[in-house]
Design an enzyme around this catalytic site. Structure first.
Site, PDB file in Angstrom:
ATOM      1  N   LYS A  19       0.834  -1.217   0.000  1.00 24.79           N
ATOM      2  CA  LYS A  19       0.000   0.000   0.000  1.00 24.79           C
ATOM      3  C   LYS A  19       0.864   1.260   0.000  1.00 24.79           C
ATOM      4  O   LYS A  19       0.645   2.176  -0.775  1.00 24.79           O
ATOM      5  CB  LYS A  19      -0.897  -0.003   1.241  1.00 24.79           C
ATOM      6  CG  LYS A  19      -1.593   1.318   1.504  1.00 24.79           C
ATOM      7  CD  LYS A  19      -2.444   1.284   2.744  1.00 24.79           C
ATOM      8  CE  LYS A  19      -1.756   1.726   3.999  1.00 24.79           C
ATOM      9  NZ  LYS A  19      -1.485   3.173   4.080  1.00 24.79           N
ATOM     10  N   ASN A  20       1.856   1.287   0.873  1.00 29.67           N
ATOM     11  CA  ASN A  20       2.626   2.528   1.015  1.00 29.67           C
ATOM     12  C   ASN A  20       3.577   2.772  -0.154  1.00 29.67           C
ATOM     13  O   ASN A  20       4.173   3.840  -0.251  1.00 29.67           O
ATOM     14  CB  ASN A  20       3.399   2.526   2.338  1.00 29.67           C
ATOM     15  CG  ASN A  20       2.467   2.725   3.520  1.00 29.67           C
ATOM     16  OD1 ASN A  20       1.294   3.053   3.350  1.00 29.67           O
ATOM     17  ND2 ASN A  20       2.984   2.509   4.724  1.00 29.67           N
ATOM     18  N   CYS A  49      -4.766  12.696  13.092  1.00 32.57           N
ATOM     19  CA  CYS A  49      -5.295  11.345  13.006  1.00 32.57           C
ATOM     20  C   CYS A  49      -5.382  10.790  14.410  1.00 32.57           C
ATOM     21  O   CYS A  49      -5.052  11.471  15.378  1.00 32.57           O
ATOM     22  CB  CYS A  49      -4.464  10.471  12.082  1.00 32.57           C
ATOM     23  SG  CYS A  49      -2.991   9.826  12.830  1.00 32.57           S
ATOM     24  N   ARG A  96       0.303  14.612  13.160  1.00 38.97           N
ATOM     25  CA  ARG A  96       0.838  14.246  11.840  1.00 38.97           C
ATOM     26  C   ARG A  96       0.976  15.444  10.886  1.00 38.97           C
ATOM     27  O   ARG A  96       0.222  15.591   9.912  1.00 38.97           O
ATOM     28  CB  ARG A  96       0.005  13.124  11.211  1.00 38.97           C
ATOM     29  CG  ARG A  96       0.001  11.900  12.089  1.00 38.97           C
ATOM     30  CD  ARG A  96      -0.505  10.684  11.420  1.00 38.97           C
ATOM     31  NE  ARG A  96       0.366  10.165  10.392  1.00 38.97           N
ATOM     32  CZ  ARG A  96       0.057   9.139   9.612  1.00 38.97           C
ATOM     33  NH1 ARG A  96      -1.104   8.544   9.757  1.00 38.97           N
ATOM     34  NH2 ARG A  96       0.895   8.706   8.723  1.00 38.97           N
ATOM     35  N   ASP A 116       4.930   0.884  11.839  1.00 37.12           N
ATOM     36  CA  ASP A 116       3.756   0.159  11.346  1.00 37.12           C
ATOM     37  C   ASP A 116       3.699  -1.292  11.830  1.00 37.12           C
ATOM     38  O   ASP A 116       2.732  -1.997  11.551  1.00 37.12           O
ATOM     39  CB  ASP A 116       3.719   0.191   9.814  1.00 37.12           C
ATOM     40  CG  ASP A 116       3.156   1.503   9.287  1.00 37.12           C
ATOM     41  OD1 ASP A 116       2.626   2.290  10.093  1.00 37.12           O
ATOM     42  OD2 ASP A 116       3.245   1.739   8.074  1.00 37.12           O
ATOM     43  N   ARG A 171      -8.619  -0.401   4.636  1.00 39.43           N
ATOM     44  CA  ARG A 171      -7.766   0.601   4.008  1.00 39.43           C
ATOM     45  C   ARG A 171      -6.453  -0.018   3.544  1.00 39.43           C
ATOM     46  O   ARG A 171      -5.852   0.453   2.577  1.00 39.43           O
ATOM     47  CB  ARG A 171      -7.412   1.708   5.023  1.00 39.43           C
ATOM     48  CG  ARG A 171      -8.462   2.760   5.221  1.00 39.43           C
ATOM     49  CD  ARG A 171      -7.878   3.903   6.024  1.00 39.43           C
ATOM     50  NE  ARG A 171      -6.539   4.186   5.570  1.00 39.43           N
ATOM     51  CZ  ARG A 171      -5.503   4.465   6.360  1.00 39.43           C
ATOM     52  NH1 ARG A 171      -5.662   4.549   7.656  1.00 39.43           N
ATOM     53  NH2 ARG A 171      -4.321   4.687   5.857  1.00 39.43           N
TER      54      ARG A 171
HETATM   55  C1  UD1 Z   1       4.172   6.979   6.278  1.00 31.75           C
HETATM   56  C2  UD1 Z   1       3.208   5.895   5.974  1.00 31.75           C
HETATM   57  C3  UD1 Z   1       2.545   5.410   7.232  1.00 31.75           C
HETATM   58  C4  UD1 Z   1       3.592   5.017   8.222  1.00 31.75           C
HETATM   59  C5  UD1 Z   1       4.591   6.143   8.413  1.00 31.75           C
HETATM   60  C6  UD1 Z   1       5.769   5.736   9.257  1.00 31.75           C
HETATM   61  C7  UD1 Z   1       2.339   6.287   3.753  1.00 31.75           C
HETATM   62  C8  UD1 Z   1       1.177   6.751   2.981  1.00 31.75           C
HETATM   63  N1  UD1 Z   1       2.202   6.393   5.071  1.00 31.75           N
HETATM   64  O1  UD1 Z   1       3.443   8.054   6.828  1.00 31.75           O
HETATM   65  O2  UD1 Z   1       1.720   4.308   6.934  1.00 31.75           O
HETATM   66  O3  UD1 Z   1       2.954   4.758   9.458  1.00 31.75           O
HETATM   67  O4  UD1 Z   1       5.130   6.519   7.167  1.00 31.75           O
HETATM   68  O5  UD1 Z   1       6.446   4.681   8.633  1.00 31.75           O
HETATM   69  O6  UD1 Z   1       3.315   5.827   3.209  1.00 31.75           O
HETATM   70  N2  UD1 Z   1       6.836  14.609  10.136  1.00 31.75           N
HETATM   71  C9  UD1 Z   1       6.945  15.967  10.352  1.00 31.75           C
HETATM   72  N3  UD1 Z   1       6.607  16.811   9.330  1.00 31.75           N
HETATM   73  C10 UD1 Z   1       6.184  16.363   8.122  1.00 31.75           C
HETATM   74  C11 UD1 Z   1       6.088  14.972   7.916  1.00 31.75           C
HETATM   75  C12 UD1 Z   1       6.406  14.112   8.940  1.00 31.75           C
HETATM   76  O7  UD1 Z   1       7.294  16.413  11.420  1.00 31.75           O
HETATM   77  O8  UD1 Z   1       5.931  17.182   7.237  1.00 31.75           O
HETATM   78  C13 UD1 Z   1       7.203  13.681  11.201  1.00 31.75           C
HETATM   79  C14 UD1 Z   1       6.032  12.859  11.691  1.00 31.75           C
HETATM   80  O9  UD1 Z   1       5.296  13.536  12.704  1.00 31.75           O
HETATM   81  C15 UD1 Z   1       6.755  11.628  12.230  1.00 31.75           C
HETATM   82  C16 UD1 Z   1       7.924  11.463  11.280  1.00 31.75           C
HETATM   83  O10 UD1 Z   1       8.100  12.731  10.670  1.00 31.75           O
HETATM   84  O11 UD1 Z   1       7.232  11.853  13.525  1.00 31.75           O
HETATM   85  C17 UD1 Z   1       7.768  10.403  10.223  1.00 31.75           C
HETATM   86  O12 UD1 Z   1       6.623  10.638   9.465  1.00 31.75           O
HETATM   87  P1  UD1 Z   1       6.477  10.147   7.958  1.00 31.75           P
HETATM   88  O13 UD1 Z   1       7.539   9.170   7.619  1.00 31.75           O
HETATM   89  O14 UD1 Z   1       6.316  11.351   7.098  1.00 31.75           O
HETATM   90  O15 UD1 Z   1       5.130   9.382   7.968  1.00 31.75           O
HETATM   91  P2  UD1 Z   1       4.017   9.500   6.888  1.00 31.75           P
HETATM   92  O16 UD1 Z   1       4.601   9.793   5.545  1.00 31.75           O
HETATM   93  O17 UD1 Z   1       2.912  10.373   7.416  1.00 31.75           O
END
Ligand code: UD1
Length: 423
Positions: A22-23, A116, A121, A306, A398
């Site tokens: 999925k990701n 969420c 997030r 995850d 999902r």
């Molecule tokens: C992705 C995955 C999700 C998984 C997560 C962690 C997808 C669609 N989703 O989510 O299933 O649980 O990785 O492996 O692929 N952060 C910031 N600012 C940002 C973005 C992230 O501070 O703009 C922080 C987040 O709060 C978190 C960390 O960075 O602490 C990692 O987040 P990230 O790897 O971006 O997770 P997602 O992309 O949301």
């Protein structure tokens, strides 16, 4: 809303095929906006999230067709630039269209995803990355509105303060068509990001450092439509490994890339599971799983956030005290209260869950709160004595393809009880 009715405990046996990740597929679908023409993505899981991303692309003017396990995405007619709140609120990954739209169309209007179940997030790093590439980014009425001043974005350097899968993928997609050179430092190197980069390179993008924390991109004027087969879902595979561990069973998990599961295998090995690993299959023997485990979530190749909830389910029945520490999303513990309803002994201490193994779990009605939490409740329900009813399983739909059918084929007693339509 559908529910799962589970009768436990049970033992599993046999083999199971893992679906596409999925990701990995969600950013690939968004990346089809970077070119005009017909992209073909193979090994696409049929999930609520992939269907939602299909709707986002259709809203923008693309044609999305499913042929067997492939998605054919024709982006020739894309004229829209807006990902509306109605879709983004149901799936945060819709924000992946920001980078491609901005780069290819010059404007992107994407609803802010909001929080969420396990915290805020943020997407600040996505926005910072777009600004670094020269975009003007504003927030208007709950939307991010990003504009490209010239005919192309321009290359730049960004050092991510936090390793982020989503932000790395989004900025990478925007940078491939930018003018000049872009360097992304402290980039996420999850396999899903590497697959995106490889697919873009196969389509004509110039990216060095794939699989490392430093991505170096030489902008090109255009790329071809994508032709790619989605990598196996390492989290689905890990969930089946946890099923074998909590049910003290022997299973073969097929169609996997074992190298993507190193940290999960290490943790399960530490509690007594043994493994036989082939090039694309993992056999797990969970019959001796008995010792407490410790796990700390980290960016890849560390132990994935995850997998934290499913591994906690396993820990509930291990002898001694297990500790699971969450460093990616410190509040990602909504499953704890529900696991307690099944008889688990879990105490939260800051961003750690301290799990004292119990001799038995007992079935109860529980509520799924998010995708991976739902998987943890199913695993615990299969191990618990008696009947467990898991409500709100639209979360699991999902991200897991036919999970109840796959588990039932392995010997689990699990059935879907249809309810009124999902909200
Ligand atoms: C992705 C995955 C999700 C998984 C997560 C962690 C997808 C669609 N989703 O989510 O299933 O649980 O990785 O492996 O692929 N952060 C910031 N600012 C940002 C973005 C992230 O501070 O703009 C922080 C987040 O709060 C978190 C960390 O960075 O602490 C990692 O987040 P990230 O790897 O971006 O997770 P997602 O992309 O949301």
């Amino acid at each position: 809303m559908d529910r799962f009715l589970i009768h436990g405990p049970c033992t599993l046996s046999g083999s199971v095929d893992v679906s596409g990740a999925k990701n990995a597929v969600l950013p690939l679908m968004a990346a089809t906006l970077l070119s005009r023409g017909v992209s073909r993505i193979r090994n696409v899981p049929n999930l609520r999230d992939t269907r939602t991303m299909g709707k986002v692309l259709e809203t923008l003017g693309a044609q999305v067709t499913r042929e067997g396990d492939s998605l054919i995405i024709d982006s020739s007619g894309v004229v829209g630039v807006e990902a509306p709140y109605e879709l983004v609120k149901t799936m945060r990954a819709s924000v992946y269209v920001l980078g491609p739209l901005l780069s290819a169309m010059g404007t992107a209007k994407v609803s802010l995803p909001g929080g969420c179940a396990w915290g805020p997030r943020p997407i600040d790093l996505h926005l910072k990355g777009m600004e670094m590439l020269g975009a003007q980014v504003e927030l208007e009425g709950g939307y991010v509105v990003a504009k490209r001043p010239g005919s192309r974005l321009r290359g730049g350097t960004m050092d991510f303060s936090t390793s982020s899968v989503g932000a790395t993928a989004n900025v990478l997609m925007a940078a491939v068509l930018a003018e000049g050179h872009t360097v992304l430092e402290n980039a996420a190197r999850e396999p899903e990001v590497a697959q995106l980069a490889e697919a873009l390179v196969a389509a004509g993008a110039k990216i060095d450092g794939i699989g490392s924390t430093r991505l170096s991109i030489e902008g090109v004027k255009e790329i071809a439509p994508l032709q790619v087969s989605v990598i196996p879902d390492r989290i689905e595979a890990g969930t089946f490994l946890c099923a074998a561990a909590i049910l003290r069973s022997k299973l073969k998990v097929n169609k996997v890339r074992p190298a993507h599961l190193g940290a999960t295998i290490d943790v399960l090995q530490s509690c007594g599971c043994s493994f036989e690993i082939a090039s694309d299959a993992i056999e797990i023997d969970g019959r001796e799983a008995d010792r407490a485990l410790n796990a700390v979530t980290r960016p890849f190749p560390g132990f994935p956030t995850d997998m934290q909830a499913q591994t906690m389910a396993v820990a509930t029945l291990l002898e001694g005290i297990s500790v699971l520490t969450e460093t990616i999303y410190p509040d990602r513990f909504t499953h704890v209260a529900e696991l307690r309803r099944l008889g688990a002994d879990i105490r939260l201490d800051g961003n750690s869950a301290v799990v004292k193994g119990v001799a038995q779990l007992s079935g109860a009605p529980v509520m799924a709160t998010d995708l991976r939490a739902s998987a943890a409740l199913i695993l615990a329900g299969l191990a618990a004595k008696g009947e467990t009813l898991v409500d709100r399983i639209y979360h699991i739909d999902r991200g897991y393809e036919q999970i109840e059918e796959k588990l039932a084929r392995l010997g689990a007693k699990i059935e879907r009880i249809p309810g009124p339509p999902t909200p």
